[in-house]
Write a protein that holds these residues in place. Structure first.
Motif, PDB file in Angstrom:
ATOM      1  N   HIS A  55      12.567  20.115   6.110  1.00 25.26           N
ATOM      2  CA  HIS A  55      12.538  19.233   4.939  1.00 25.26           C
ATOM      3  C   HIS A  55      13.444  18.014   5.123  1.00 25.26           C
ATOM      4  O   HIS A  55      13.031  16.876   4.871  1.00 25.26           O
ATOM      5  CB  HIS A  55      12.980  20.004   3.698  1.00 25.26           C
ATOM      6  N   PHE A  56      14.685  18.233   5.585  1.00 27.86           N
ATOM      7  CA  PHE A  56      15.654  17.138   5.671  1.00 27.86           C
ATOM      8  C   PHE A  56      15.631  16.425   7.020  1.00 27.86           C
ATOM      9  O   PHE A  56      16.059  15.277   7.128  1.00 27.86           O
ATOM     10  CB  PHE A  56      17.069  17.658   5.388  1.00 27.86           C
ATOM     11  N   GLY A  57      15.156  17.104   8.075  1.00 28.43           N
ATOM     12  CA  GLY A  57      15.012  16.455   9.375  1.00 28.43           C
ATOM     13  C   GLY A  57      16.200  16.573  10.291  1.00 28.43           C
ATOM     14  O   GLY A  57      16.052  16.465  11.511  1.00 28.43           O
ATOM     15  N   SER A  58      17.425  16.781   9.759  1.00 30.45           N
ATOM     16  CA  SER A  58      18.615  16.854  10.601  1.00 30.45           C
ATOM     17  C   SER A  58      19.742  17.523   9.836  1.00 30.45           C
ATOM     18  O   SER A  58      19.744  17.571   8.597  1.00 30.45           O
ATOM     19  CB  SER A  58      19.048  15.466  11.067  1.00 30.45           C
ATOM     20  N   VAL A  59      20.748  18.005  10.590  1.00 30.64           N
ATOM     21  CA  VAL A  59      21.937  18.583   9.971  1.00 30.64           C
ATOM     22  C   VAL A  59      22.694  17.521   9.181  1.00 30.64           C
ATOM     23  O   VAL A  59      23.249  17.785   8.113  1.00 30.64           O
ATOM     24  CB  VAL A  59      22.844  19.227  11.048  1.00 30.64           C
ATOM     25  N   LYS A  60      22.702  16.281   9.704  1.00 31.34           N
ATOM     26  CA  LYS A  60      23.382  15.189   9.016  1.00 31.34           C
ATOM     27  C   LYS A  60      22.789  14.971   7.626  1.00 31.34           C
ATOM     28  O   LYS A  60      23.521  14.786   6.640  1.00 31.34           O
ATOM     29  CB  LYS A  60      23.266  13.910   9.843  1.00 31.34           C
ATOM     30  N   ALA A  61      21.458  15.013   7.524  1.00 34.93           N
ATOM     31  CA  ALA A  61      20.806  14.820   6.223  1.00 34.93           C
ATOM     32  C   ALA A  61      21.098  15.981   5.289  1.00 34.93           C
ATOM     33  O   ALA A  61      21.248  15.791   4.075  1.00 34.93           O
ATOM     34  CB  ALA A  61      19.305  14.651   6.418  1.00 34.93           C
ATOM     35  N   ILE A  62      21.178  17.202   5.838  1.00 35.20           N
ATOM     36  CA  ILE A  62      21.518  18.373   5.025  1.00 35.20           C
ATOM     37  C   ILE A  62      22.934  18.219   4.478  1.00 35.20           C
ATOM     38  O   ILE A  62      23.213  18.528   3.315  1.00 35.20           O
ATOM     39  CB  ILE A  62      21.384  19.664   5.855  1.00 35.20           C
ATOM     40  N   ARG A  63      23.847  17.729   5.320  1.00 32.84           N
ATOM     41  CA  ARG A  63      25.240  17.527   4.902  1.00 32.84           C
ATOM     42  C   ARG A  63      25.325  16.529   3.755  1.00 32.84           C
ATOM     43  O   ARG A  63      26.157  16.661   2.850  1.00 32.84           O
ATOM     44  CB  ARG A  63      26.057  17.032   6.091  1.00 32.84           C
ATOM     45  N   GLN A  64      24.454  15.535   3.741  1.00 36.34           N
ATOM     46  CA  GLN A  64      24.498  14.484   2.720  1.00 36.34           C
ATOM     47  C   GLN A  64      23.731  14.848   1.452  1.00 36.34           C
ATOM     48  O   GLN A  64      23.811  14.131   0.451  1.00 36.34           O
ATOM     49  CB  GLN A  64      23.934  13.187   3.300  1.00 36.34           C
ATOM     50  N   ALA A  65      22.998  15.958   1.477  1.00 39.11           N
ATOM     51  CA  ALA A  65      22.173  16.342   0.331  1.00 39.11           C
ATOM     52  C   ALA A  65      23.036  16.859  -0.819  1.00 39.11           C
ATOM     53  O   ALA A  65      24.100  17.462  -0.611  1.00 39.11           O
ATOM     54  CB  ALA A  65      21.162  17.403   0.749  1.00 39.11           C
TER      55      ALA A  65
ATOM     56  N   PHE B  61       0.863  -1.186   0.000  1.00 35.40           N
ATOM     57  CA  PHE B  61       0.000   0.000   0.000  1.00 35.40           C
ATOM     58  C   PHE B  61       0.902   1.239   0.000  1.00 35.40           C
ATOM     59  O   PHE B  61       1.324   1.713   1.063  1.00 35.40           O
ATOM     60  CB  PHE B  61      -0.910   0.005   1.233  1.00 35.40           C
ATOM     61  N   PRO B  62       1.229   1.769  -1.178  1.00 37.83           N
ATOM     62  CA  PRO B  62       2.232   2.836  -1.284  1.00 37.83           C
ATOM     63  C   PRO B  62       1.712   4.214  -0.853  1.00 37.83           C
ATOM     64  O   PRO B  62       1.568   5.140  -1.662  1.00 37.83           O
ATOM     65  CB  PRO B  62       2.592   2.814  -2.770  1.00 37.83           C
ATOM     66  N   LEU B  63       1.434   4.354   0.448  1.00 39.24           N
ATOM     67  CA  LEU B  63       0.991   5.635   0.988  1.00 39.24           C
ATOM     68  C   LEU B  63       2.205   6.485   1.353  1.00 39.24           C
ATOM     69  O   LEU B  63       3.308   5.983   1.547  1.00 39.24           O
ATOM     70  CB  LEU B  63       0.121   5.415   2.225  1.00 39.24           C
ATOM     71  N   ARG B  64       1.988   7.773   1.477  1.00 38.42           N
ATOM     72  CA  ARG B  64       3.092   8.675   1.832  1.00 38.42           C
ATOM     73  C   ARG B  64       3.597   8.361   3.246  1.00 38.42           C
ATOM     74  O   ARG B  64       2.829   7.917   4.112  1.00 38.42           O
ATOM     75  CB  ARG B  64       2.638  10.133   1.752  1.00 38.42           C
ATOM     76  N   THR B  65       4.879   8.587   3.467  1.00 37.22           N
ATOM     77  CA  THR B  65       5.480   8.381   4.784  1.00 37.22           C
ATOM     78  C   THR B  65       5.927   9.686   5.423  1.00 37.22           C
ATOM     79  O   THR B  65       6.278   9.713   6.600  1.00 37.22           O
ATOM     80  CB  THR B  65       6.688   7.431   4.682  1.00 37.22           C
ATOM     81  N   CYS B  66       5.926  10.780   4.663  1.00 42.01           N
ATOM     82  CA  CYS B  66       6.357  12.075   5.198  1.00 42.01           C
ATOM     83  C   CYS B  66       5.355  12.582   6.230  1.00 42.01           C
ATOM     84  O   CYS B  66       4.138  12.459   6.050  1.00 42.01           O
ATOM     85  CB  CYS B  66       6.528  13.094   4.084  1.00 42.01           C
ATOM     86  N   LYS B  67       5.870  13.150   7.317  1.00 50.16           N
ATOM     87  CA  LYS B  67       5.001  13.635   8.386  1.00 50.16           C
ATOM     88  C   LYS B  67       4.169  14.836   7.944  1.00 50.16           C
ATOM     89  O   LYS B  67       3.017  14.995   8.335  1.00 50.16           O
ATOM     90  CB  LYS B  67       5.834  14.006   9.614  1.00 50.16           C
ATOM     91  N   THR B  68       4.777  15.713   7.129  1.00 51.12           N
ATOM     92  CA  THR B  68       4.074  16.904   6.645  1.00 51.12           C
ATOM     93  C   THR B  68       4.036  16.863   5.132  1.00 51.12           C
ATOM     94  O   THR B  68       5.091  16.795   4.479  1.00 51.12           O
ATOM     95  CB  THR B  68       4.776  18.185   7.117  1.00 51.12           C
ATOM     96  N   LEU B  69       2.843  16.896   4.566  1.00 50.38           N
ATOM     97  CA  LEU B  69       2.701  16.843   3.115  1.00 50.38           C
ATOM     98  C   LEU B  69       2.888  18.235   2.525  1.00 50.38           C
ATOM     99  O   LEU B  69       2.177  19.175   2.872  1.00 50.38           O
ATOM    100  CB  LEU B  69       1.319  16.296   2.746  1.00 50.38           C
ATOM    101  N   ARG B  70       3.869  18.356   1.631  1.00 52.59           N
ATOM    102  CA  ARG B  70       4.103  19.622   0.927  1.00 52.59           C
ATOM    103  C   ARG B  70       3.843  19.390  -0.549  1.00 52.59           C
ATOM    104  O   ARG B  70       4.496  18.559  -1.174  1.00 52.59           O
ATOM    105  CB  ARG B  70       5.538  20.109   1.156  1.00 52.59           C
ATOM    106  N   THR B  71       2.904  20.120  -1.093  1.00 54.04           N
ATOM    107  CA  THR B  71       2.521  19.941  -2.491  1.00 54.04           C
ATOM    108  C   THR B  71       3.352  20.829  -3.403  1.00 54.04           C
ATOM    109  O   THR B  71       3.956  21.811  -2.973  1.00 54.04           O
ATOM    110  CB  THR B  71       1.029  20.258  -2.682  1.00 54.04           C
ATOM    111  N   GLY B  72       3.374  20.454  -4.672  1.00 56.80           N
ATOM    112  CA  GLY B  72       4.077  21.256  -5.663  1.00 56.80           C
ATOM    113  C   GLY B  72       5.575  21.092  -5.655  1.00 56.80           C
ATOM    114  O   GLY B  72       6.296  21.950  -6.183  1.00 56.80           O
ATOM    115  N   ILE B  73       6.091  20.016  -5.077  1.00 56.48           N
ATOM    116  CA  ILE B  73       7.535  19.794  -5.052  1.00 56.48           C
ATOM    117  C   ILE B  73       7.855  18.500  -5.788  1.00 56.48           C
ATOM    118  O   ILE B  73       6.972  17.682  -6.057  1.00 56.48           O
ATOM    119  CB  ILE B  73       8.083  19.724  -3.615  1.00 56.48           C
ATOM    120  N   ARG B  74       9.139  18.314  -6.093  1.00 56.33           N
ATOM    121  CA  ARG B  74       9.543  17.089  -6.766  1.00 56.33           C
ATOM    122  C   ARG B  74       9.421  15.918  -5.805  1.00 56.33           C
ATOM    123  O   ARG B  74       9.867  16.018  -4.658  1.00 56.33           O
ATOM    124  CB  ARG B  74      10.995  17.214  -7.250  1.00 56.33           C
TER     125      ARG B  74
END
Length: 598
Positions: free
Chosen positions: A560-570, A146-159
Motif C-alpha cells: 500500500h505505502f510502497g516503502s518503509v519510509k512512507a510507512i514511517r511518515q503515515a 484527465f484525472p485518471l488513477r495513478t496507483c499501480k494496483t487498484l484496490r476497491t472499497g477503500i478511502r
C-alpha cells in the motif's frame, strides 16, 4: 528431392517456411503463387545472390501454408516471423531506450504511465519521446486535465487518496465514479493524444462558460486551469505546420548491411511523435522489400493508422498492404511518394533527419572500431574484440557480497547483456568472489544458457595482479581460452596473468580510456546491486521487529505505502485503514517509528 516436392506445391497464395537439418525455421516468406516463388530459390548457385546461396546451402526441408488471399498470407507471414525469428529474415530493432506514454485500456479503469517496456498488445502506446524531462512535466499536466488513477494496483472499497481531494483522480477505488464516466475521460485522453485537441479545447471552454453562468466559480477556475494546461502541452509537444495534416511520414535510408527507418506522426498539423528503427538486412532485400517488411511490423502493433502514409520508397505489393491496412483501420489508407508541394518538403525533412541519424551512428561505429583495433594492438590480441566483459565485486564489510558483469559490444555499452551475481556466501575476499562469478558465468554458458551467450572475446577484471591470477586459475581449470587482463585503479596499470609486469599507457590513450569506461561501469553496476540488497535487508528487518506485524500484514503495508519510509511518515489513521490491520497493530507500527504512546 526438394525440387521434386516443388512440383506438388500449388500456384496459390500462401506462406512458405525453409528449415535446416535440425528442423529450425531459418526463413519465412509469402507469395502470390507459392510454387513460382519457391522455385526461384532452387536455381543454379551461380545465379543466386551470395547471401541467398548461403541460406540455400543450409535448407534441408520446407513447408508451406495455403491461404485464401494475399492479405491473409501477409498476416500469417508476419505472425510466423515473430514466432520463429528466422535467421535469414530481416531483423527490426526498435529504439526501446526511449520511453512511451501508455494507457492501459485493457483494464476496467485504465491508468496513464511512462514505460520502457515491450508492448503488451492490449494497451495504447504513444511515443517514443526523446526528452524524458519534458515528458514527465507533460504527464503532470495530463493528470490535471484527465484525472485518471495513478496507483499501480487498484484496490476497491477503500478511502480515496489525496489525489481525489485535489481533483487529480476520479477515485474509482471508492466507487464514486462509474466505468462509463471514467471511460469518457479515457476516450478524451485518447482523442487528445491522437491530435484532436481543438474539439477538447472547445468543449472545456463551453463547460467553463456554463459553470461561470451558474456561479460555480471554483469549477470554472478548475476548467480554466485545465484549458491552460492543454495549451501548454501543445506548446511543449508539437511542431506545427500551416495545414492540419493527419498523416504518417516514413523515410528509409542506409547501406547494404543496415538501414534506418524514421517515422514522424503528424496529427492536426503537428508532429505528435517520432520513432527510430534499425533494419538488419538478412539477404538481398531491396528498398521496396525493406519498406514492406517495416510497414507490416510497424502497423501490426499500432491501431492508430491514418488515411495517408507518405513514404520515401514505395513498398513491394502495395495493393496488398493497403487492403490489409484498410481492414485493420476500417477506413481507406493510401501510401504514396509525394512528388511536389508541401508534402514533398515534409518528407524531405524527415529523410534528411534520417540521413543525419544514420551518418551519426555510422561515424560513431567507425570511431569505436578504430579504438578497438588500437586496443587489440596494445594488448597484442589475435582478433579485434567485438564483445568485452568486465567484472567487479562489491560488499560492505563482507556483507551482501555481489559481483557485476558488464558488456561492451562494438565498443559501446550493451546494457541488455549486463548480468549480476549474489555470492553464495558473504565474504570479504575479492579473489574468491571473482573466481566464483567467472566460474558460474562460464558454467551457464557451457550449459547453453542464452543469457550468457555468446562468450566474450576479451575479459577485464577490476583489480591488480592478485585478482587476474585468481581468475586465470578458474579459467584454466574450465579450459576457457579467452584473453584476460585486469586494470588497477591506483596507477591505471594493466596486468596479465603471471608475474607482475604491468603495462602503463598514457592517460590520453584511447585504449586505456575504453578500459576505464568498462571498469567504472562495472564498479557502478556492482555498487548499485549491493545497495539494493542492503536496502531490501533493512526494509525486511525494520518491519519484522514490530510486534503483531507478520508476513501478511508486512506485505500489505509495503504494497500500500510502497516503502518503509512512507510507512514511517503515515499517520495512525492511515495505518489503521489498511485491510487486516487492527487498532493495536496500527499503534504498534506508529509507536515503533515515533517512539510514542497513546
Amino acid at each position: 528431392m526438394l525440387k521434386e516436392r516443388l512440383r506438388n506445391v500449388p500456384l496459390k497464395p500462401g506462406v512458405y517456411l525453409y528449415q535446416d537439418r535440425d528442423g529450425r525455421v531459418i526463413y519465412v516468406g509469402k507469395a502470390k503463387a507459392l510454387r513460382n516463388r519457391m522455385r526461384s530459390y532452387f536455381q543454379s548457385p551461380d545465379k543466386l545472390h551470395p547471401k541467398v546461396r548461403a541460406m540455400m546451402a543450409r535448407v534441408a526441408d520446407f513447408d508451406y501454408v495455403v491461404t485464401g488471399s494475399e492479405v491473409e498470407a501477409l498476416i500469417l507471414e508476419n505472425n510466423l516471423i515473430k514466432a520463429y525469428k528466422p535467421r535469414y529474415n530481416i531483423r527490426l530493432r526498435d529504439d526501446k531506450t526511449y520511453p512511451y506514454l501508455k494507457i492501459s485500456i485493457g483494464e476496467a479503469y485504465p491508468r496513464l504511465s511512462l514505460v520502457r517496456e515491450e508492448k503488451d498488445g492490449v494497451s495504447r502506446y504513444f511515443g517514443p519521446y526523446t526528452d524524458v524531462t519534458s515528458l514527465r512535466e507533460t504527464m503532470k499536466l495530463l493528470n490535471l486535465v484527465f484525472p485518471l488513477r495513478t496507483c499501480k494496483t487498484l484496490r476497491t472499497g477503500i478511502r480515496p487518496c489525496l489525489n481525489r481531494d485535489i481533483g487529480r483522480c476520479l477515485a474509482p477505488c471508492s466507487g464514486e465514479t462509474s466505468t462509463e464516466e471514467y471511460r469518457q475521460v479515457v476516450d478524451s485522453l485518447l482523442d487528445f493524444m491522437e491530435g484532436r485537441s481543438r474539439e477538447l479545447l472547445q468543449q472545456k471552454e463551453e463547460e467553463m462558460k456554463n459553470a461561470a453562468a451558474h456561479l460555480e466559480f471554483e469549477k470554472a477556475a478548475r476548467l480554466r486551469d485545465q484549458i491552460e494546461s492543454i495549451k501548454k502541452i501543445g506548446e511543449k509537444q508539437k511542431i506545427s505546420f500551416e495545414n492540419p495534416y493527419n498523416l504518417d511520414m516514413i523515410a528509409l535510408t542506409g547501406e547494404e548491411r543496415e538501414s534506418l527507418v524514421l517515422v514522424f506522426k503528424i496529427r492536426g498539423g503537428a508532429i505528435m511523435a517520432k520513432g527510430t528503427f534499425w533494419l538488419n538486412r538478412a539477404i538481398d532485400e531491396d528498398e521496396a522489400e525493406l519498406m514492406e517488411f517495416f510497414l507490416k511490423h510497424y502497423y501490426d502493433e499500432r491501431p492508430d493508422i491514418p488515411g495517408e502514409i507518405l513514404v520515401s520508397h514505395l513498398p513491394a505489393e502495395i495493393e496488398v498492404l493497403e487492403s490489409w491496412l484498410r481492414a485493420k483501420s476500417g477506413h481507406k489508407v493510401v501510401m504514396r511518394v509525394p512528388q511536389r508541394g508541401d508534402k514533398k518538403g515534409l518528407l524531405d525533412m524527415v529523410l534528411n533527419n534520417a540521413a543525419l541519424l544514420w551518418q551519426e551512428k555510422h561515424d560513431r561505429e567507425e570511431n569505436n572500431l578504430a579504438i578497438l583495433k588500437h586496443l587489440s594492438q596494445v594488448l597484442e590480441l589475435e582478433v579485434i574484440p567485438e564483445r568485452i566483459e568486465c567484472y567487479d565485486i562489491s560488499h560492505l564489510g563482507g556483507e551482501e557480497t555481489v559481483a557485476s558483469m558488464v558488456v561492451f559490444t562494438g565498443g559501446a555499452a550493451d546494457r541488455k547483456a549486463y548480468r549480476r551475481f549474489k555470492m553464495k556466501s558473504d565474504q570479504n575476499d575479492d579473489f574468491a568472489s571473482l573466481s566464483e562469478a567467472l566460474e558460474r558465468r562460464f558454467k551457464r554458458a557451457r550449459e547453453g544458457d542464452p543469457a550468457f551467450l555468446p562468450e566474450p572475446d576479451l575479459i577485464i577484471i577490476d583489480g591488480g595482479a592478485g585478482q587476474v591470477n585468481a581468475v586465470n586459475n578458474v579459467l584454466k581449470a574450465m579450459r576457457v581460452d579467452i584473453p584476460l587482463f585486469s586494470l588497477a585503479k591506483k596507477n591505471e596499470e594493466i596486468y596479465t596473468p603471471g608475474p607482475a609486469h604491468p603495462l602503463r599507457l598514457p592517460r590520453r590513450d584511447e585504449a586505456l580510456q575504453l578500459l576505464q569506461r568498462l571498469r567504472d561501469e562495472a564498479h557502478r553496476f556492482a555498487i548499485e546491486y549491493n545497495r539494493q540488497r542492503r536496502a531490501g535487508k533493512v526494509k525486511a528487518s525494520a518491519l519484522d521487529k514490530i510486534e503483531g506485524i507478520g508476513p501478511t500484514r508486512k506485505k500489505k503495508l509495503l504494497s500500500h505505502f510502497g516503502s518503509v519510509k512512507a510507512i514511517r511518515q503515515a499517520s495512525l489513521e492511515e495505518l489503521g485503514q489498511i485491510s487486516g490491520m487492527t487498532r493495536q497493530a496500527a499503534e504498534n507500527v506508529y509507536n515503533y517509528f515515533h517512539g510514542g504512546t497513546f
